[in-house]
Design a protein around this motif. Structure first.
Motif, short mmCIF file in Angstrom:
data_model
loop_
_atom_site.label_atom_id
_atom_site.label_comp_id
_atom_site.label_asym_id
_atom_site.label_seq_id
_atom_site.Cartn_x
_atom_site.Cartn_y
_atom_site.Cartn_z
N ILE A 74 28.90 45.67 29.28
CA ILE A 74 29.66 46.28 28.51
C ILE A 74 30.15 45.25 27.86
CG2 ILE A 74 31.49 47.62 26.95
CD1 ILE A 74 30.82 49.68 28.93
N GLU A 75 30.94 44.31 27.86
CA GLU A 75 31.30 43.25 27.56
C GLU A 75 30.48 41.84 27.11
OE1 GLU A 75 34.03 41.38 30.47
OE2 GLU A 75 35.21 43.37 30.11
N LYS A 76 29.39 42.26 27.89
CA LYS A 76 28.00 41.12 27.56
C LYS A 76 27.47 41.77 26.17
CE LYS A 76 25.07 37.88 29.98
NZ LYS A 76 25.32 37.17 28.29
N GLY A 77 27.12 42.74 25.94
CA GLY A 77 26.41 43.83 24.87
C GLY A 77 27.74 43.53 23.96
N LYS A 78 28.68 43.35 24.33
CA LYS A 78 29.73 43.70 22.73
C LYS A 78 30.17 42.24 22.14
CE LYS A 78 32.24 47.28 23.23
NZ LYS A 78 33.91 48.14 23.62
N LYS A 79 29.96 41.50 24.11
CA LYS A 79 30.02 40.02 22.67
C LYS A 79 29.22 39.12 22.59
CE LYS A 79 31.02 35.22 25.22
NZ LYS A 79 30.92 34.61 26.46
N GLY A 80 27.66 39.40 23.01
CA GLY A 80 26.55 39.25 22.09
C GLY A 80 26.11 39.48 20.75
N GLY A 81 26.46 41.66 20.79
CA GLY A 81 26.57 41.94 19.52
C GLY A 81 27.50 41.14 18.10
N THR A 82 28.50 40.86 18.99
CA THR A 82 29.49 40.43 17.82
C THR A 82 29.53 38.89 17.64
OG1 THR A 82 31.73 41.10 18.93
CG2 THR A 82 32.08 39.35 17.71
N ARG A 83 28.54 38.26 18.73
CA ARG A 83 28.16 37.15 18.19
C ARG A 83 26.48 36.76 16.89
NH1 ARG A 83 27.97 33.69 23.67
NH2 ARG A 83 25.68 35.43 23.45
N LEU A 84 26.22 37.89 17.11
CA LEU A 84 25.08 37.72 16.27
C LEU A 84 25.94 38.08 14.84
CD1 LEU A 84 22.26 39.72 18.23
CD2 LEU A 84 22.16 37.47 17.11
N GLN A 85 26.44 39.04 14.36
CA GLN A 85 26.88 39.51 13.77
C GLN A 85 28.07 38.14 12.78
OE1 GLN A 85 27.93 43.39 13.34
NE2 GLN A 85 27.59 43.36 11.52
N GLU A 86 28.90 37.99 13.49
CA GLU A 86 29.73 36.53 12.88
C GLU A 86 28.24 35.68 12.26
OE1 GLU A 86 31.52 35.14 16.36
OE2 GLU A 86 32.99 36.40 15.40
N LYS A 87 27.15 35.98 13.05
CA LYS A 87 26.19 33.98 12.43
C LYS A 87 25.21 34.67 11.44
CE LYS A 87 26.92 31.20 16.65
NZ LYS A 87 25.64 30.51 17.48
N ALA A 88 24.95 35.78 11.74
CA ALA A 88 24.26 36.56 10.61
C ALA A 88 24.22 37.04 9.57
CB ALA A 88 23.68 37.66 11.53
N GLY A 89 25.78 37.53 9.70
CA GLY A 89 26.27 38.12 8.18
C GLY A 89 25.12 39.21 7.92
N ARG A 90 24.67 39.50 6.51
CA ARG A 90 23.08 40.14 5.82
C ARG A 90 22.05 39.72 7.24
NH1 ARG A 90 24.33 41.31 0.39
NH2 ARG A 90 24.01 38.83 0.15
N GLY A 91 21.60 38.36 7.12
CA GLY A 91 20.21 37.99 8.28
C GLY A 91 20.51 38.98 9.34
N LEU A 92 20.97 40.05 10.35
CA LEU A 92 21.04 40.44 11.53
C LEU A 92 20.12 41.06 11.91
CD1 LEU A 92 22.83 41.16 13.68
CD2 LEU A 92 23.12 43.69 12.41
N PHE A 93 18.36 41.41 11.39
CA PHE A 93 16.81 41.39 11.97
C PHE A 93 16.67 39.84 12.43
CE2 PHE A 93 12.73 41.61 11.54
CZ PHE A 93 12.29 42.18 11.87
N VAL A 94 17.28 39.00 11.20
CA VAL A 94 16.52 37.49 11.87
C VAL A 94 17.65 36.86 13.23
CG1 VAL A 94 16.31 34.97 11.05
CG2 VAL A 94 15.46 37.20 9.49
N ALA A 95 18.44 37.42 12.85
CA ALA A 95 19.77 36.87 14.19
C ALA A 95 18.78 37.73 15.40
CB ALA A 95 21.37 36.83 13.57
N LEU A 96 19.12 38.62 15.30
CA LEU A 96 18.29 39.42 17.03
C LEU A 96 17.20 38.96 17.57
CD1 LEU A 96 19.25 41.25 18.97
CD2 LEU A 96 17.23 43.64 17.67
#
Length: 158
Positions: A74-96
């Motif tokens: 759970i922590e790994k998934g949340k951490k990965g999601g948070t990092r993605l969101q921070e770096k991506a902003g609205r470009g979440l698709f490309v970031a993922l």
């Protein structure tokens, strides 16, 4: 038999397509069929991870034998999601897609899909972004396993 092995290796968390491509190249298997089989093997668990893993992990987080491991996931998934969101902003698709596609430890389809579910990305966008990332990782690993990336590095180092 080797095709079955690379198919199964592609489904294993942490190893995934990245390890299966290396195995396929080491066994001298043809690249294109191996690549396709590895993509299918790596993508097969993705819809199930998206739809069920978060629920199962949250259910098991407080259980005696599995709680620590489930909490870690759970922590790994949340951490990965948070990092993605921070770096991506609205470009979440490309970031993922890049998160899954750049072959670094802990950034494969399993973690990317779990992160997408924690970010509540829609199912279709998540699956497409992960699949494009898996395809990118397969190309990178194939080139690296064939020695082409090392040859290019040596060429530009001169």
């Amino acid at each position: 038999m080797h095709y079955l092995i690379i198919f199964l290796i592609s489904m294993v968390p942490l190893i995934e397509l990245r390890g299966a491509i290396v195995y396929a190249v080491a066994q001298g298997l043809p690249y294109i069929p191996s690549y396709v089989i590895c993509i299918i093997g790596n993508m097969l668990p993705v819809p199930f991870i998206y739809l069920f893993a978060r629920k199962v992990l949250e259910w098991g987080a407080d259980k005696p034998l599995i709680g620590k491991f489930f909490t870690y996931c759970i922590e790994k998934g949340k951490k990965g999601g948070t990092r993605l969101q921070e770096k991506a902003g609205r470009g979440l698709f490309v970031a993922l897609m890049l998160f899954v596609g750049i072959p670094l430890p802990g950034t494969g389809a399993w973690t990317g899909t779990l992160a997408a579910s924690f970010l509540d990305m829609d199912f279709k966008s998540s699956i497409i972004a992960v699949m494009l990332g898996v395809m990118l990782a397969g190309i990178i690993m194939g080139l690296g396993s064939a020695g082409l990336l090392g040859a290019l590095g040596a060429l530009f180092a001169v």
